[in-house]
Write an enzyme that holds these catalytic residues in place. Structure first.
Site, mmCIF file in Angstrom:
data_model
loop_
_atom_site.group_PDB
_atom_site.id
_atom_site.type_symbol
_atom_site.label_atom_id
_atom_site.label_comp_id
_atom_site.label_asym_id
_atom_site.label_seq_id
_atom_site.Cartn_x
_atom_site.Cartn_y
_atom_site.Cartn_z
ATOM 1 N N ASP A 51 4.289 -4.940 3.364
ATOM 2 C CA ASP A 51 3.762 -3.702 3.935
ATOM 3 C C ASP A 51 4.923 -2.742 4.152
ATOM 4 O O ASP A 51 5.010 -1.694 3.531
ATOM 5 C CB ASP A 51 3.038 -4.028 5.241
ATOM 6 C CG ASP A 51 2.168 -2.880 5.729
ATOM 7 O OD1 ASP A 51 2.649 -1.734 5.691
ATOM 8 O OD2 ASP A 51 1.032 -3.124 6.159
ATOM 9 N N GLU A 71 -5.083 1.555 2.778
ATOM 10 C CA GLU A 71 -4.886 0.397 3.662
ATOM 11 C C GLU A 71 -5.030 0.800 5.110
ATOM 12 O O GLU A 71 -5.591 0.067 5.924
ATOM 13 C CB GLU A 71 -3.501 -0.211 3.413
ATOM 14 C CG GLU A 71 -3.218 -1.506 4.188
ATOM 15 C CD GLU A 71 -2.567 -1.304 5.551
ATOM 16 O OE1 GLU A 71 -2.320 -2.305 6.238
ATOM 17 O OE2 GLU A 71 -2.311 -0.144 5.945
ATOM 18 N N GLU A 72 -4.504 1.990 5.437
ATOM 19 C CA GLU A 72 -4.521 2.418 6.830
ATOM 20 C C GLU A 72 -5.941 2.645 7.347
ATOM 21 O O GLU A 72 -6.155 2.653 8.558
ATOM 22 C CB GLU A 72 -3.699 3.707 6.989
ATOM 23 C CG GLU A 72 -2.222 3.568 6.651
ATOM 24 C CD GLU A 72 -1.455 2.743 7.666
ATOM 25 O OE1 GLU A 72 -2.081 2.179 8.587
ATOM 26 O OE2 GLU A 72 -0.231 2.659 7.535
ATOM 27 N N HIS A 108 3.524 5.249 12.860
ATOM 28 C CA HIS A 108 2.365 6.119 12.600
ATOM 29 C C HIS A 108 2.538 7.532 13.154
ATOM 30 O O HIS A 108 1.550 8.239 13.371
ATOM 31 C CB HIS A 108 1.086 5.495 13.156
ATOM 32 C CG HIS A 108 0.571 4.349 12.345
ATOM 33 N ND1 HIS A 108 -0.659 3.751 12.591
ATOM 34 C CD2 HIS A 108 1.091 3.677 11.292
ATOM 35 C CE1 HIS A 108 -0.850 2.771 11.724
ATOM 36 N NE2 HIS A 108 0.203 2.710 10.919
ATOM 37 N N ASP A 125 6.425 2.507 7.111
ATOM 38 C CA ASP A 125 5.086 1.983 6.821
ATOM 39 C C ASP A 125 4.260 3.035 6.097
ATOM 40 O O ASP A 125 3.763 3.964 6.709
ATOM 41 C CB ASP A 125 4.417 1.617 8.144
ATOM 42 C CG ASP A 125 2.994 1.132 7.977
ATOM 43 O OD1 ASP A 125 2.612 0.724 6.858
ATOM 44 O OD2 ASP A 125 2.248 1.156 8.976
ATOM 45 N N HIS A 141 0.835 -1.211 0.000
ATOM 46 C CA HIS A 141 0.000 0.000 0.000
ATOM 47 C C HIS A 141 0.866 1.257 0.000
ATOM 48 O O HIS A 141 2.053 1.226 0.329
ATOM 49 C CB HIS A 141 -0.993 -0.013 1.157
ATOM 50 C CG HIS A 141 -0.447 0.293 2.512
ATOM 51 N ND1 HIS A 141 -0.482 1.551 3.060
ATOM 52 C CD2 HIS A 141 0.113 -0.493 3.460
ATOM 53 C CE1 HIS A 141 0.017 1.525 4.289
ATOM 54 N NE2 HIS A 141 0.401 0.293 4.557
#
Length: 728
Positions: A445, A416-417, A535, A379, A369
């Protein structure tokens, strides 16, 4: 010495790529090229000896094309600006990926748009109003060494799909926010109903959406989720910008939908969000939370913890801040206001193919993604950079005259998140094609956040992945990936039960729709290490270039591993699926359930064990016959290959049940699903029935498992019978 190298790679997050200078690394690769020639007479799973030699030549060419500078260049561009799903920048990156796919020679390249429910913050207030005053900024601090930490485009911390509302209520500290934590509070005489729960992301880890559902079910008025320094901060080691762990103001953003019930667009559960599709009203969705939730840094969680009274927490609940944690409630009281913009908007997948030269209708799907909560250097941008480099290298092989037998389908997913959205919508849209022609889905990922390789797959592909790790060098130690992985895991695992390749597959990434909805084999991989900025805005280019993979060799190595797995599945004469190993795994799952506490279903389980043993025996016979076919000097007929490959693909589909598992019918695979925490759950329908002591439902699930395994057994047996007849 190699284990110590690996230990320091983990401890300092530097990948120890500096241990091998460029000339030393080049020498190691040259030595490895000679050493790997020794594999020339060792057949690759699924290949004849002649085709093995051809495949190794292709893979040797692929390895030579892996240039770390290419991945560094892609990552720098991908992480220039924040790119949340549904934003202008994320669309610009979709165009970038599309244009690179075309430049590298991929065919049928397209942007695929879906209209789905997205989620952005409009106004969020978290403030302590008693017994002191404090208002959280929900912002992260900048550091002069990192220009990206001052970007005004970075959003405040928020939880996507949070409910909107406003409340002022006492705070209760509830550790990890799992059901057992609230049970413990009840034992202490503390009721969470009407209170605001303050919970940690870890201890033990569970998906934040499960924390939201649990707090909602317990009647909490709101949820605050913070990152404790003992989990990913200074207790673990040096923090950003001096180390890989999270600084005091880092915030772990993330969505909180209940996609462990059904992933994808919340308004089109189970069907693709294409033009004209039926849409639910938001209030009809079973995966949208009804509770307000906001993430906090430990810096801004501290004032709430400091103002909690009540009993001191149990010792195992104590976090890393320099204060005694109390559970409350009060005197800390918080005013919480959340106003979200949850509305339908566009997302864009990017899809391109390298068409197969012999069986173009068969698809080996390669996925990663693109969207990130901020920059997403690890990520998912490291994975996107690896995919772009791999596309370039495989495209070059085609230009040089080497085209795979089966098609390679590159998929760069969006959103995706949010709810694994882009991959789920695409898989739902193309489910019939994938069920018929999808050979495997290979997911990355995050490509690299450190030196430690890991892979997760259905059991039939475990040996394939292990075989590949024997043939690629670890850029940290100069050993093979297999040796480096083995030594690190054995050093870390004190039980002696080291599992090099994980064969229990949960959720939380884009493989989910392919395994659990389509019921096709999946494989995922990546390098990890100390990574405390998940994140947050600090997951950026500075972090990667200083701690995660400073010389970008792990990006290049991961792309090589990814490409080798894809090529072996695309080029094999006979798919390298080992159902004998799969049956052994299923048998071990049943034995875990078969205990004295389940006497009511023990006879049924014993019959299921017999069925699994029959399946394993058939699979063993198939394996033996395949080995004989591939070892012979004469060419295997295309008719025999077609029969065997069709059966090997179908056997995984046989584990599916159209009605799905109870209470979660979207999840159709009877062997694997995820727990609500995202962790793997094996034999999910049966496991959940046993946990709930619903013995009638447990017997029904045993019957469904028996039929599924019987189908797979019959599929392999009938194929073997056909092949034997054709050889007479």
């Amino acid at each position: 010495m190699s284990f110590l190298k690996k230990f320091f790679c983990l401890a300092f997050g530097l990948g120890l790529t500096t241990l091998l200078a460029a000339d030393e690394w080049a020498q190691k690769r040259a030595e490895a090229a000679v050493r790997f020639q020794e594999f020339g007479d060792e057949r690759i799973n699924g290949f004849t000896l002649d085709s093995t030699r051809e495949e190794r030549q292709i893979e040797a060419a692929l390895k030579k094309l892996a240039d770390p500078k290419v991945y560094e260049k892609h990552l720098r561009f991908l992480t220039e600006e924040p790119h949340i799903a549904g934003t202008k920048r994320n669309y610009e990156l979709a165009v970038y990926v599309r244009d690179k796919f075309k430049e590298y020679g991929l065919e049928d390249v397209e942007l695929v748009e879906y209209q789905v429910l997205l989620s952005f913050p409009k106004d969020i207030i978290v403030e302590l109003v008693e017994p002191a005053l404090f208002k959280a900024t929900l912002r992260e601090e900048g550091y002069p060494v990192d220009k990206d930490s001052f970007n005004g485009q970075v959003s405040i911390g928020f939880n996507a799909y949070s409910a909107s509302g406003e409340v002022t209520a006492p705070v209760v500290y509830a550790n990890g926010g799992n059901p057992e934590d609230y049970d413990r509070l009840s034992e202490m005489g503390i009721d969470i109903k009407g209170k605001i729960a303050l919970v940690r992301y870890s201890e033990p880890y569970s998906y934040r959406g499960f924390k939201a559902l649990t707090a909602q079910r317990r009647g909490a008025a709101g949820l605050l989720i913070y990152s404790d320094p003992s989990d990913d901060g200074y207790v673990r080691g040096d923090v950003f910008p001096n180390g890989p762990w999270g600084p005091e103001s880092h915030i772990q953003r993330g969505g909180i939908p209940f996609d462990f019930i059904v992933p994808g667009d919340p308004l089109t559960p189970g069907w693709a969000s294409i033009p004209g599709a039926r849409r639910l009203k938001p209030e009809e969705s079973e995966i949208l939370p009804k509770i307000m939730a906001v993430p906090l840094s430990h810096k801004e969680a501290r004032p709430f913890l400091e103002n909690l009274a009540g009993p001191a927490v149990p010792p195992e609940w104590q976090g890393g801040l320099p204060l005694t944690y109390h559970v409350g409630p009060g005197p800390a009281k918080v005013h919480l206001k959340v106003e979200m913009d949850n509305s339908v908007g566009s997302i864009w997948n990017v899809v391109g193919k390298i068409k197969g030269g012999e069986e173009p209708e068969k698809w080996v799907v390669i996925g990663n993604h693109r969207d990130a909560w901020v920059y997403g250097a690890v990520d998912p941008s490291s994975g996107t950079a690896a995919m772009l480099g791999l596309a370039q290298n495989l495209g070059q092989l085609v230009k040089d005259g080497t085209r795979p037998k089966r098609s390679l389908v590159f998929c760069n997913w969006d959103a995706e998140e949010n709810t694994l959205t882009g991959s789920t919508e695409w898989a739902e849209q193309h489910a019939d094609k994938l069920k018929k022609d999808g050979v495997v889905y290979i997911n990355v990922d995050s490509a690299a956040s450190g030196p430690n390789f890991g892979a997760s797959t259905v059991p039939s592909l475990g040996d394939l992945m292990l075989q590949i790790t024997h043939e690629v060098l670890d850029p940290c130690t100069g050993e093979t990936i297999y040796e480096a992985m083995k030594q690190f895991k054995q050093g870390k695992d004190q039980t002696g039960e080291t599992r090099l390749i994980e064969t229990r597959v949960g959720s939380g990434s884009d493989h989910t729709a392919f395994l659990n909805f389509v019921c096709m084999p999946v494989l995922g991989m990546g390098f990890d290490g100390p990574y405390g900025v998940y994140h947050s805005q600090y997951d950026d280019f500075y972090w990667m270039s200083h701690f995660g993979d400073p010389q970008f060799r792990y990006h290049a190595t991961l792309a090589t591993l990814w490409g080798m797995a894809a090529l072996r599945l695309a080029n094999a004469q006979i798919y390298p699926f080992d159902y004998e190993a799969y049956a052994g795994e299923i048998g071990s799952y049943v034995k875990e359930i078969l205990s004295p506490g389940e006497k009511l279903i023990s006879p049924d389980l014993n019959l299921l064990v017999s069925r699994i043993e029959s399946f394993q025996k058939t699979a063993r016979e198939v394996n033996i016959h395949i080995e004989r076919l591939l070892s012979q000097e004469s060419k295997v007929s295309s008719e025999i290959l077609q029969v065997l490959n069709a059966a090997l693909m179908q056997a995984e589909r046989d584990f599916g049940f159209p009605g799905g598992i109870p209470k979660r019918p979207w999840y159709k695979h009877l062997i694997y699903a995820c727990k609500f925490t995202y962790d793997p759950e094996v034999l999910p329908g049966l496991t959940e029935a046993v946990e709930e002591k619903d013995w009638a439902r447990a017997k029904e699930q045993i019957s469904l498992l028996d039929k599924a395994i019987s189908r797979a057994d019959r599929t392999l047996e009938e194929a073997l019978t056909k092949v034997l007849k054709k050889q007479v």
